[in-house]
Design a protein around this motif. Structure first.
Motif, PDB file in Angstrom:
ATOM      1  N   ARG A   1       0.839  -1.213   0.000  1.00 47.04           N
ATOM      2  CA  ARG A   1       0.000   0.000   0.000  1.00 47.04           C
ATOM      3  C   ARG A   1       0.868   1.255   0.000  1.00 47.04           C
ATOM      4  O   ARG A   1       0.528   2.256  -0.639  1.00 47.04           O
ATOM      5  CB  ARG A   1      -0.926  -0.015   1.212  1.00 47.04           C
ATOM      6  CG  ARG A   1      -1.934  -1.166   1.217  1.00 47.04           C
ATOM      7  CD  ARG A   1      -2.909  -1.038   2.377  1.00 47.04           C
ATOM      8  NE  ARG A   1      -3.816  -2.180   2.442  1.00 47.04           N
ATOM      9  CZ  ARG A   1      -3.655  -3.212   3.263  1.00 47.04           C
ATOM     10  NH1 ARG A   1      -2.634  -3.233   4.096  1.00 47.04           N
ATOM     11  NH2 ARG A   1      -4.515  -4.213   3.257  1.00 47.04           N
ATOM     12  N   GLU A   2       1.984   1.224   0.736  1.00 42.76           N
ATOM     13  CA  GLU A   2       2.885   2.381   0.754  1.00 42.76           C
ATOM     14  C   GLU A   2       3.485   2.631  -0.619  1.00 42.76           C
ATOM     15  O   GLU A   2       3.588   3.781  -1.076  1.00 42.76           O
ATOM     16  CB  GLU A   2       3.986   2.153   1.793  1.00 42.76           C
ATOM     17  CG  GLU A   2       4.949   3.322   1.931  1.00 42.76           C
ATOM     18  CD  GLU A   2       6.042   3.056   2.951  1.00 42.76           C
ATOM     19  OE1 GLU A   2       7.029   3.813   2.961  1.00 42.76           O
ATOM     20  OE2 GLU A   2       5.916   2.077   3.719  1.00 42.76           O
TER      21      GLU A   2
ATOM     22  N   ASP B   1       2.197   1.799  -3.475  1.00 46.64           N
ATOM     23  CA  ASP B   1       1.110   2.282  -4.339  1.00 46.64           C
ATOM     24  C   ASP B   1       0.859   3.770  -4.118  1.00 46.64           C
ATOM     25  O   ASP B   1       0.654   4.530  -5.067  1.00 46.64           O
ATOM     26  CB  ASP B   1      -0.148   1.465  -4.044  1.00 46.64           C
ATOM     27  CG  ASP B   1      -1.356   1.968  -4.809  1.00 46.64           C
ATOM     28  OD1 ASP B   1      -1.332   1.942  -6.043  1.00 46.64           O
ATOM     29  OD2 ASP B   1      -2.321   2.403  -4.154  1.00 46.64           O
ATOM     30  N   ALA B   2       0.897   4.205  -2.849  1.00 46.64           N
ATOM     31  CA  ALA B   2       0.632   5.612  -2.546  1.00 46.64           C
ATOM     32  C   ALA B   2       1.758   6.529  -3.009  1.00 46.64           C
ATOM     33  O   ALA B   2       1.535   7.729  -3.205  1.00 46.64           O
ATOM     34  CB  ALA B   2       0.409   5.780  -1.046  1.00 46.64           C
ATOM     35  N   SER B   3       2.975   5.997  -3.181  1.00 48.55           N
ATOM     36  CA  SER B   3       4.105   6.842  -3.564  1.00 48.55           C
ATOM     37  C   SER B   3       4.214   7.045  -5.076  1.00 48.55           C
ATOM     38  O   SER B   3       5.019   7.864  -5.520  1.00 48.55           O
ATOM     39  CB  SER B   3       5.404   6.223  -3.049  1.00 48.55           C
ATOM     40  OG  SER B   3       5.671   4.988  -3.688  1.00 48.55           O
TER      41      SER B   3
ATOM     42  N   ALA C   1      -4.718   2.083  -5.741  1.00 45.61           N
ATOM     43  CA  ALA C   1      -5.196   3.205  -6.550  1.00 45.61           C
ATOM     44  C   ALA C   1      -4.643   3.176  -7.965  1.00 45.61           C
ATOM     45  O   ALA C   1      -5.177   3.850  -8.843  1.00 45.61           O
ATOM     46  CB  ALA C   1      -4.824   4.524  -5.867  1.00 45.61           C
TER      47      ALA C   1
ATOM     48  N   ARG D   1     -10.617   5.888  -4.974  1.00 44.84           N
ATOM     49  CA  ARG D   1      -9.332   6.469  -5.314  1.00 44.84           C
ATOM     50  C   ARG D   1      -9.353   7.972  -5.120  1.00 44.84           C
ATOM     51  O   ARG D   1      -8.381   8.569  -4.660  1.00 44.84           O
ATOM     52  CB  ARG D   1      -8.966   6.132  -6.769  1.00 44.84           C
ATOM     53  CG  ARG D   1      -8.775   4.653  -7.018  1.00 44.84           C
ATOM     54  CD  ARG D   1      -7.973   4.425  -8.291  1.00 44.84           C
ATOM     55  NE  ARG D   1      -8.594   4.982  -9.477  1.00 44.84           N
ATOM     56  CZ  ARG D   1      -9.455   4.333 -10.236  1.00 44.84           C
ATOM     57  NH1 ARG D   1      -9.827   3.116  -9.912  1.00 44.84           N
ATOM     58  NH2 ARG D   1      -9.987   4.897 -11.299  1.00 44.84           N
TER      59      ARG D   1
ATOM     60  N   ALA E   1      -6.928   8.369  -1.955  1.00 41.54           N
ATOM     61  CA  ALA E   1      -5.560   8.493  -2.441  1.00 41.54           C
ATOM     62  C   ALA E   1      -5.028   9.891  -2.168  1.00 41.54           C
ATOM     63  O   ALA E   1      -5.677  10.889  -2.458  1.00 41.54           O
ATOM     64  CB  ALA E   1      -5.514   8.211  -3.948  1.00 41.54           C
ATOM     65  N   PRO E   2      -3.820   9.997  -1.584  1.00 43.16           N
ATOM     66  CA  PRO E   2      -3.226  11.316  -1.379  1.00 43.16           C
ATOM     67  C   PRO E   2      -2.689  11.874  -2.689  1.00 43.16           C
ATOM     68  O   PRO E   2      -2.623  11.186  -3.707  1.00 43.16           O
ATOM     69  CB  PRO E   2      -2.096  11.017  -0.392  1.00 43.16           C
ATOM     70  CG  PRO E   2      -1.715   9.607  -0.680  1.00 43.16           C
ATOM     71  CD  PRO E   2      -2.992   8.914  -1.098  1.00 43.16           C
TER      72      PRO E   2
ATOM     73  N   PRO F   1      -0.187  12.535  -5.379  1.00 41.78           N
ATOM     74  CA  PRO F   1       1.008  11.769  -5.708  1.00 41.78           C
ATOM     75  C   PRO F   1       2.265  12.622  -5.578  1.00 41.78           C
ATOM     76  O   PRO F   1       2.374  13.687  -6.168  1.00 41.78           O
ATOM     77  CB  PRO F   1       0.776  11.348  -7.165  1.00 41.78           C
ATOM     78  CG  PRO F   1      -0.169  12.361  -7.708  1.00 41.78           C
ATOM     79  CD  PRO F   1      -1.029  12.796  -6.562  1.00 41.78           C
TER      80      PRO F   1
END
Length: 389
Positions: free
Chosen positions: A138-139, A141-143, A169, A348, A352-353, A355
């Motif tokens: 997950r980390e 994916d978020a980066s 996401a 998403r 989602a933060p 990017p």
């Protein structure tokens, strides 16, 4: 690099731009009437042509720009600094064959890293220990920047799961190769002191508890220590589990449970969640939380006449599960069956933060607002001086 707003609802303040427009329209109507003698010969039927014209347009423009800048400041503008450099991001889960992973991505423009804390490069040797695979996935994916694809190479057997299939996401490229994730290290299991305190009328329950403990030790030799004694001995300080077989119990037992102990208590008709039932659905035992501990309450004595399950071959397992409590979620699974799903569009957007790193623009917009305020004051003062002259 692109422009974004962290709080787009702040743009609602743009509605305030209507205020200076109304003020300028109202002030335009506040004109002095001067009579001219020559106007008497002009027919009243001739009406002047009317059109909307703003007085002092530069002052109005400065005020509108000032309000728009303040609205954008409330919306918290930022610059997304993610650079689209064309680099693909691929991760190797520990336990997967590194050679097979390099063969899959044997091309330029691929950043190949371990799916491990800090995401070290694939060329760097990795320590042989278990990692929290699901949270690291997950980390990663978020980066990733928006529109990128997450490439992951995993062994056939995954470890470090948290009981929930990840929902990502970004688009996922999932490759399963030979290998097996490192198992979570097994911590040496300490001996469990199981104290049994009984009244004379409940001494007949002891053989069933002794048989249960013997069955436990047959599977885990020497782990469970049975300490059976009359009530006068009290509760041992090092006891982890307790069986209190008596018609009544002192406050000492309740205090021990509230400090974190787990007790099997006979002759307790109190409430709690049903734990065991008979064939007719009647509740034979209840479990309830008591402070930091837990109580397993039997409404009557621990005997075959009151609790027929003690004669069942599964009684030892039932009692052990009750004393241990709920088991943890499994942390290993087949990689082909555990392929993560992609989150819905709404999820998403909500979760989602942004990017990559962002650069706040608050200071710049605040400086622009201050400059526009000074300009507006200068123009307003100049207009006032002209009106006075």
């Amino acid at each position: 690099m692109s422009f974004a707003l962290l709080a787009p609802l702040g743009l609602a303040a743009l509605a305030a731009c209507a205020l200076p427009i109304l003020i300028h329209l109202v002030r335009r109507l506040q004109l002095e009437r001067t009579e001219f003698a020559a106007l008497r010969w002009i027919s009243a039927r001739v009406q002047p042509r009317r059109r909307i014209r703003f007085e002092r347009p530069w002052l109005l423009l400065a005020r509108l720009l000032l309000l728009a800048t303040l609205a954008l400041l409330l919306a918290r503008p930022v610059l997304d600094q993610v650079e689209a450099n064309g680099v693909e991001h691929a991760y190797i889960a520990p336990g997967a064959d590194p050679a097979a992973a390099r063969a899959l991505f044997d091309r330029t423009g691929v950043d190949l890293r371990w799916l491990a804390p800090s995401f070290p490069p694939a060329e760097q040797p990795l320590a042989d220990h278990a990692v929290p695979f699901a949270s690291l996935l997950r980390e990663a994916d978020a980066s990733l920047p928006a529109g990128a694809t997450l490439h992951v190479v995993v062994p056939r057997t995954l470890g470090g799961l948290d009981g929930e299939r990840p929902r990502l996401a970004h688009a996922l490229d999932w490759h399963v190769v030979d290998g097996e994730a490192n198992a979570t290290p097994v911590v040496a299991r300490a001996t469990i002191h199981f104290a049994v305190r009984y009244a004379d009328e409940d001494a007949t329950s002891l053989p069933y508890l002794r048989a249960a403990v013997a069955a436990w030790n047959a599977r885990e030799p020497g782990r469970y220590l049975l300490d059976a004694a009359p009530l006068a001995r009290g509760v041992p300080a090092d006891a982890r589990w307790l069986a209190w077989l008596a018609p009544s119990r002192p406050a000492e037992v309740d205090a021990w449970v509230e400090r974190g102990g787990i007790a099997l208590v006979a002759h307790d008709a109190g409430g709690g969640e049903p734990l065991w039932r008979d064939a007719d659905g009647s509740v034979l035992a209840r479990s309830r939380v008591q402070g930091a501990g837990r109580t397993i309450a039997l409404p009557d004595s621990l005997s075959p006449t009151r609790l027929p399950d003690v004669l069942d071959a599964r009684f030892a397992t039932l009692l052990l599960d009750a004393l241990r409590g709920a088991a943890g979620a499994p942390d290993r699974a087949d990689a082909a069956a555990f392929e993560p799903a992609r989150a819905t569009y709404e999820a998403r957007i909500d979760a989602a933060p942004l990017p990559g790193p962002v650069r706040p623009l608050d200071a710049r917009f605040a400086l622009l607002a201050a400059i526009l305020f000074v300009v507006e004051r200068v123009l307003a003062t100049h207009v006032a001086q002209r009106g006075a002259s």
